[in-house]
Design a protein around this motif. Structure first.
Motif, short mmCIF file in Angstrom:
data_model
loop_
_atom_site.label_atom_id
_atom_site.label_comp_id
_atom_site.label_asym_id
_atom_site.label_seq_id
_atom_site.Cartn_x
_atom_site.Cartn_y
_atom_site.Cartn_z
N SER A 380 39.32 44.96 43.23
CA SER A 380 39.32 43.30 42.94
C SER A 380 40.90 43.86 42.55
O SER A 380 41.21 44.14 41.37
N SER A 382 43.87 42.77 40.09
CA SER A 382 43.35 41.37 38.17
C SER A 382 44.46 41.12 37.50
O SER A 382 45.85 42.12 37.94
N ARG A 432 41.32 40.68 30.77
CA ARG A 432 41.86 41.32 31.90
C ARG A 432 41.01 39.72 33.02
O ARG A 432 39.70 39.83 33.12
N CYS A 434 39.92 38.71 36.88
CA CYS A 434 39.38 40.10 38.27
C CYS A 434 37.88 38.81 38.76
O CYS A 434 38.14 38.20 38.24
#
Length: 438
Positions: A380, A382, A432, A434
């Motif tokens: 993914s 991110s 983060r 994501c």
């Protein structure tokens, strides 16, 4: 990193696509934001950009990290000329990850933010996808897209908000202690709520809906009269040295000062009051009533701008839609907290994974005694935010290490791992955003 290719006997050297790069992100200066250096948004901006000049008399409300048209981040990399993140993703679809690309039709599905709240945001809720489509069709000027907007707030400082309906017993207690609240709800609705106890979920939800709808549809003149009575009574009690915590007196006076005569002031007696400590979170799924009151947080949401409001705001109010759409299931305040899961492989990593496909957030706390930390690859795209610490980021596809300090934001393409080398012996705190699709 450079790639050599041969075509028609000619040797051509071209640069491989960058998949990790820093971002310059948009700051929104809404009136409810904290002023100047009181704002975490402003402090992050000043730390990451040496040219930034913070105005102490201006609000710094939100930092937007993503591709939303109202705040598409700019890429800070000389090798990617003058492009926004949205433009670059459109041309480099593989960076999203195969599942994210297919599921969300080539779009980054989340918007990552930092919020610094000085005065209350509106009593509001967000529609599910079906209702978002209908609202957008009916009133695109107020509901600008067809997407839902689940969101999660993770506290950076002490963060206060309203979230979901209180247990009925608590509301009934407020009806007894706050006659002005009882007056606006009305005797019939108040009796219905008291009698719903023990009659099952459907009876409780119906009674809560009646109470909330009666309150929010109150005539403005009557609201002002009752609110003035309540404010006068609480102010006199406080002046006499009495603690008015049992009727949320301090909060009521704050909200009335911010929004005089606003019906939203009474919502504190219907909705759970949460005060999050740093690292604690609340998740706001579709149709849950809520309002942020004060503090700083990291926020992540589906990439949408659809909000249905009913009070504590100068913006468009749509009381009938809000009353119709809300989830009237009462919950305790502790049940509104959304705890993260600790990673079994990485003691520095906590994961906030709400029950929606659009986003998840990871919190990384690395001790300053470490020399480096590896940010693992995900299938993914991110976005990484550095809240505390100073590092250099290295990855196989980046020629030179990228310096990253407090306030720095990094886009990380799918399946890219990064090694962060600590350049100052200071604890790291990073978030983060994501997607964690199964």
């Amino acid at each position: 990193m450079y790639v050599r290719c041969e075509k028609a006997g000619l040797r051509v050297t071209r640069m491989a696509a960058q998949r990790v790069f820093p971002l310059s992100c948009v700051v929104q200066q809404y009136a409810w934001g904290k002023l100047g250096s009181n704002s975490e948004v402003a402090l992050l901006l000043a730390s990451s950009d040496p040219l930034a000049r913070i105005s102490e008399d201006k609000p710094y409300a939100e930092l937007w990290m993503g591709t939303h048209p109202r705040g598409d981040a700019k890429i800070l990399d000389n090798r990617i000329s003058q492009k926004t993140l949205g433009q670059w993703i459109a041309e480099n679809q593989d960076c999203l990850g195969s599942k994210v690309k297919d599921t969300f039709k080539g779009q980054l599905p989340f918007l990552f933010k930092v919020l610094s709240v000085k005065t209350a945001l509106s009593i509001q809720a967000h529609p599910d996808k079906e209702r978002a489509e209908k609202l957008h069709l009916q009133a695109p000027e107020h509901y600008p897209d067809t997407n839902h907007k689940p969101e999660m707030a993770i506290a950076l400082t002490s963060f206060q908000g309203l979230c979901g309906f209180r247990p009925v017993e608590e509301i009934v207690t407020f009806l007894k202690k706050v006659p002005e609240f009882q007056f606006l709800v009305g005797d019939h609705a108040a009796i219905q709520l008291k009698q719903s106890l023990g009659l099952g979920d459907q009876a409780v939800a119906s009674a809560l809906c009646t109470c909330f709808s009666h309150l929010m549809r109150s005539e403005k003149k009557v609201v002002v009269e009752q609110l003035n009575l309540l404010v006068k009574r609480i102010s006199q009690q406080v002046a006499a040295g009495n603690n008015m915590a049992d009727v949320c007196g301090e909060l009521l006076l704050e909200l009335h000062q911010q929004y005089p005569g606003d019906i939203g002031c009474f919502a504190i007696y219907l909705l759970n009051l949460l005060t999050l400590k740093p690292g604690e979170a609340m998740f706001l799924e579709a149709n849950v009533p809520h309002a942020y009151l004060k503090g700083d947080c990291v926020e992540c949401m589906a990439c949408s701008d659809n909000t249905v409001r009913a009070g504590l705001t100068p913006k468009f109010i749509d009381v009938p839609t809000l009353c119709e759409m809300l989830n009237y299931t009462p919950t305790s305040s502790k049940d509104r907290l959304f705890p993260p899961t600790r990673s079994p492989e990485d003691p520095c990593l906590s994961i906030y994974a709400p029950p929606v496909p659009d986003f998840a957030v990871m919190r990384m706390e690395v001790p300053g005694s470490a020399t480096e930390y590896k940010v693992l690859a995900l299938d993914s795209a991110s976005i990484l935010l550095m809240v505390q610490g100073t590092v250099t980021a290295s990855t196989p596809t980046v020629q030179a290490p990228i310096p990253l300090q407090r306030g720095g934001v990094l886009f990380i393409g799918a399946n890219e791992s990064i090694v962060l080398k600590l350049t100052v012996p200071q604890d790291l705190l990073m978030f983060r955003a994501c997607c964690l699709l199964q």
